[in-house]
Design a protein around this motif. Structure first.
Motif, PDB file in Angstrom:
ATOM      1  N   ARG A 149     -14.712  -4.892   1.087  1.00  0.00           N
ATOM      2  CA  ARG A 149     -13.374  -5.473   0.915  1.00  0.00           C
ATOM      3  C   ARG A 149     -13.112  -5.792  -0.561  1.00  0.00           C
ATOM      4  NH1 ARG A 149     -15.048  -7.738   5.654  1.00  0.00           N
ATOM      5  NH2 ARG A 149     -15.573  -9.730   4.698  1.00  0.00           N
ATOM      6  N   GLU A 150     -14.154  -6.251  -1.263  1.00  0.00           N
ATOM      7  CA  GLU A 150     -14.007  -6.496  -2.706  1.00  0.00           C
ATOM      8  C   GLU A 150     -13.743  -5.191  -3.447  1.00  0.00           C
ATOM      9  OE1 GLU A 150     -17.063  -8.819  -4.623  1.00  0.00           O
ATOM     10  OE2 GLU A 150     -17.255 -10.088  -2.856  1.00  0.00           O
ATOM     11  N   ALA A 151     -14.422  -4.128  -3.043  1.00  0.00           N
ATOM     12  CA  ALA A 151     -14.191  -2.817  -3.669  1.00  0.00           C
ATOM     13  C   ALA A 151     -12.745  -2.384  -3.438  1.00  0.00           C
ATOM     14  CB  ALA A 151     -15.166  -1.778  -3.116  1.00  0.00           C
ATOM     15  N   HIS A 152     -12.264  -2.579  -2.219  1.00  0.00           N
ATOM     16  CA  HIS A 152     -10.877  -2.224  -1.931  1.00  0.00           C
ATOM     17  C   HIS A 152      -9.932  -3.036  -2.807  1.00  0.00           C
ATOM     18  CE1 HIS A 152      -7.036  -2.857   0.200  1.00  0.00           C
ATOM     19  NE2 HIS A 152      -7.072  -1.543   0.201  1.00  0.00           N
ATOM     20  N   GLN A 153     -10.175  -4.333  -2.926  1.00  0.00           N
ATOM     21  CA  GLN A 153      -9.324  -5.176  -3.766  1.00  0.00           C
ATOM     22  C   GLN A 153      -9.368  -4.729  -5.227  1.00  0.00           C
ATOM     23  OE1 GLN A 153      -7.031  -7.575  -2.937  1.00  0.00           O
ATOM     24  NE2 GLN A 153      -7.454  -6.692  -0.938  1.00  0.00           N
ATOM     25  N   ALA A 154     -10.532  -4.279  -5.672  1.00  0.00           N
ATOM     26  CA  ALA A 154     -10.654  -3.790  -7.052  1.00  0.00           C
ATOM     27  C   ALA A 154      -9.832  -2.520  -7.262  1.00  0.00           C
ATOM     28  CB  ALA A 154     -12.123  -3.535  -7.388  1.00  0.00           C
ATOM     29  N   LEU A 155      -9.584  -1.773  -6.202  1.00  0.00           N
ATOM     30  CA  LEU A 155      -8.805  -0.541  -6.293  1.00  0.00           C
ATOM     31  C   LEU A 155      -7.298  -0.793  -6.297  1.00  0.00           C
ATOM     32  CD1 LEU A 155     -10.848   1.644  -3.824  1.00  0.00           C
ATOM     33  CD2 LEU A 155     -10.732   1.910  -6.311  1.00  0.00           C
ATOM     34  N   MET A 156      -6.882  -1.962  -5.880  1.00  0.00           N
ATOM     35  CA  MET A 156      -5.452  -2.238  -5.771  1.00  0.00           C
ATOM     36  C   MET A 156      -4.701  -2.093  -7.094  1.00  0.00           C
ATOM     37  SD  MET A 156      -5.127  -2.335  -2.626  1.00  0.00           S
ATOM     38  CE  MET A 156      -3.388  -2.653  -2.616  1.00  0.00           C
ATOM     39  N   PRO A 157      -5.238  -2.564  -8.233  1.00  0.00           N
ATOM     40  CA  PRO A 157      -4.526  -2.326  -9.497  1.00  0.00           C
ATOM     41  C   PRO A 157      -4.409  -0.832  -9.821  1.00  0.00           C
ATOM     42  CG  PRO A 157      -6.120  -4.089  -9.764  1.00  0.00           C
ATOM     43  CD  PRO A 157      -6.376  -3.474  -8.420  1.00  0.00           C
ATOM     44  N   LEU A 158      -5.408  -0.044  -9.466  1.00  0.00           N
ATOM     45  CA  LEU A 158      -5.336   1.393  -9.688  1.00  0.00           C
ATOM     46  C   LEU A 158      -4.248   2.009  -8.799  1.00  0.00           C
ATOM     47  CD1 LEU A 158      -6.393   3.934 -11.077  1.00  0.00           C
ATOM     48  CD2 LEU A 158      -8.144   4.074  -9.286  1.00  0.00           C
ATOM     49  N   ASP A 159      -4.131   1.522  -7.560  1.00  0.00           N
ATOM     50  CA  ASP A 159      -3.084   1.993  -6.662  1.00  0.00           C
ATOM     51  C   ASP A 159      -1.711   1.675  -7.239  1.00  0.00           C
ATOM     52  OD1 ASP A 159      -1.952   3.010  -4.146  1.00  0.00           O
ATOM     53  OD2 ASP A 159      -1.541   0.901  -3.709  1.00  0.00           O
ATOM     54  N   ALA A 160      -1.534   0.460  -7.746  1.00  0.00           N
ATOM     55  CA  ALA A 160      -0.250   0.072  -8.344  1.00  0.00           C
ATOM     56  C   ALA A 160       0.068   0.955  -9.550  1.00  0.00           C
ATOM     57  CB  ALA A 160      -0.277  -1.405  -8.745  1.00  0.00           C
ATOM     58  N   TRP A 161      -0.918   1.197 -10.382  1.00  0.00           N
ATOM     59  CA  TRP A 161      -0.714   2.073 -11.534  1.00  0.00           C
ATOM     60  C   TRP A 161      -0.339   3.482 -11.080  1.00  0.00           C
ATOM     61  CZ3 TRP A 161      -3.127   6.619 -12.788  1.00  0.00           C
ATOM     62  CH2 TRP A 161      -2.744   7.177 -14.015  1.00  0.00           C
ATOM     63  N   ALA A 162      -1.039   4.003 -10.069  1.00  0.00           N
ATOM     64  CA  ALA A 162      -0.767   5.361  -9.586  1.00  0.00           C
ATOM     65  C   ALA A 162       0.659   5.479  -9.063  1.00  0.00           C
ATOM     66  CB  ALA A 162      -1.778   5.737  -8.500  1.00  0.00           C
ATOM     67  N   ARG A 163       1.166   4.440  -8.423  1.00  0.00           N
ATOM     68  CA  ARG A 163       2.544   4.457  -7.930  1.00  0.00           C
ATOM     69  C   ARG A 163       3.533   4.473  -9.101  1.00  0.00           C
ATOM     70  NH1 ARG A 163       2.792   3.231  -2.369  1.00  0.00           N
ATOM     71  NH2 ARG A 163       0.736   2.722  -1.544  1.00  0.00           N
ATOM     72  N   ARG A 164       3.246   3.691 -10.139  1.00  0.00           N
ATOM     73  CA  ARG A 164       4.112   3.720 -11.336  1.00  0.00           C
ATOM     74  C   ARG A 164       4.055   5.089 -11.994  1.00  0.00           C
ATOM     75  NH1 ARG A 164       1.609  -1.227 -11.910  1.00  0.00           N
ATOM     76  NH2 ARG A 164       0.289  -0.495 -13.604  1.00  0.00           N
ATOM     77  N   TRP A 165       2.884   5.662 -12.056  1.00  0.00           N
ATOM     78  CA  TRP A 165       2.691   6.995 -12.632  1.00  0.00           C
ATOM     79  C   TRP A 165       3.494   8.022 -11.838  1.00  0.00           C
ATOM     80  CZ3 TRP A 165      -1.914  10.477 -11.309  1.00  0.00           C
ATOM     81  CH2 TRP A 165      -1.955  11.592 -12.155  1.00  0.00           C
ATOM     82  N   ALA A 166       3.414   7.947 -10.501  1.00  0.00           N
ATOM     83  CA  ALA A 166       4.157   8.882  -9.654  1.00  0.00           C
ATOM     84  C   ALA A 166       5.658   8.783  -9.924  1.00  0.00           C
ATOM     85  CB  ALA A 166       3.858   8.617  -8.181  1.00  0.00           C
ATOM     86  N   THR A 167       6.154   7.556 -10.078  1.00  0.00           N
ATOM     87  CA  THR A 167       7.570   7.366 -10.386  1.00  0.00           C
ATOM     88  C   THR A 167       7.899   7.976 -11.742  1.00  0.00           C
ATOM     89  OG1 THR A 167       7.640   5.366  -9.063  1.00  0.00           O
ATOM     90  CG2 THR A 167       9.366   5.622 -10.724  1.00  0.00           C
TER      91      THR A 167
END
Length: 117
Positions: free
Chosen positions: A88-106
């Motif tokens: 779960r900590e690993a997943h939480q650590a990935l959340m900023p990368l997910d947010a960045w990837a969404r901004r990148w996609a936009t």
């Protein structure tokens, strides 16, 4: 191929540095996807395989074995799989990368299908 763990030399580094072990583990095909798919609820083997675009059973079994050994995933008494506290900590650590990837996609004008994890 052995499971990358801190303190063990990995394909990426002979030092066994924790970050290198994590990058090696998560760099293996499907590892991050499995962690992502287990983020909300436990899943049985078949359900997990279906969520992972019907990946081969042998690859899923290998990745689950590695994630179990790395203590990111655990198998429950009903045989389903779930994230451990470390997972779960690993997943939480990935959340900023997910947010960045969404901004990148936009930014690059990706369509909405690319917005799905």
């Amino acid at each position: 191929m052995s499971t990358p763990l801190p303190g063990r030399p990995t394909g990426a580094s002979t030092t066994g540095r924790p970050l290198m072990a994590a990058l090696d583990l998560f760099g293996r095909r499907w590892s991050l996807r499995i962690v992502w798919e287990l983020r909300a609820d436990p899943l049985g083997f078949r359900a997990l395989r279906e969520r992972c675009d019907a990946m081969s059973s042998s690859v899923l079994r290998q990745r689950l074995t590695e994630l179990l050994e790395a203590r990111l995933v655990q198998q429950l008494p009903d045989s389903s799989y779930t994230l451990t506290a470390l997972g779960r900590e690993a997943h939480q650590a990935l959340m900023p990368l997910d947010a960045w990837a969404r901004r990148w996609a936009t930014e690059v004008g990706a369509d909405s299908a690319a917005d799905r994890p």
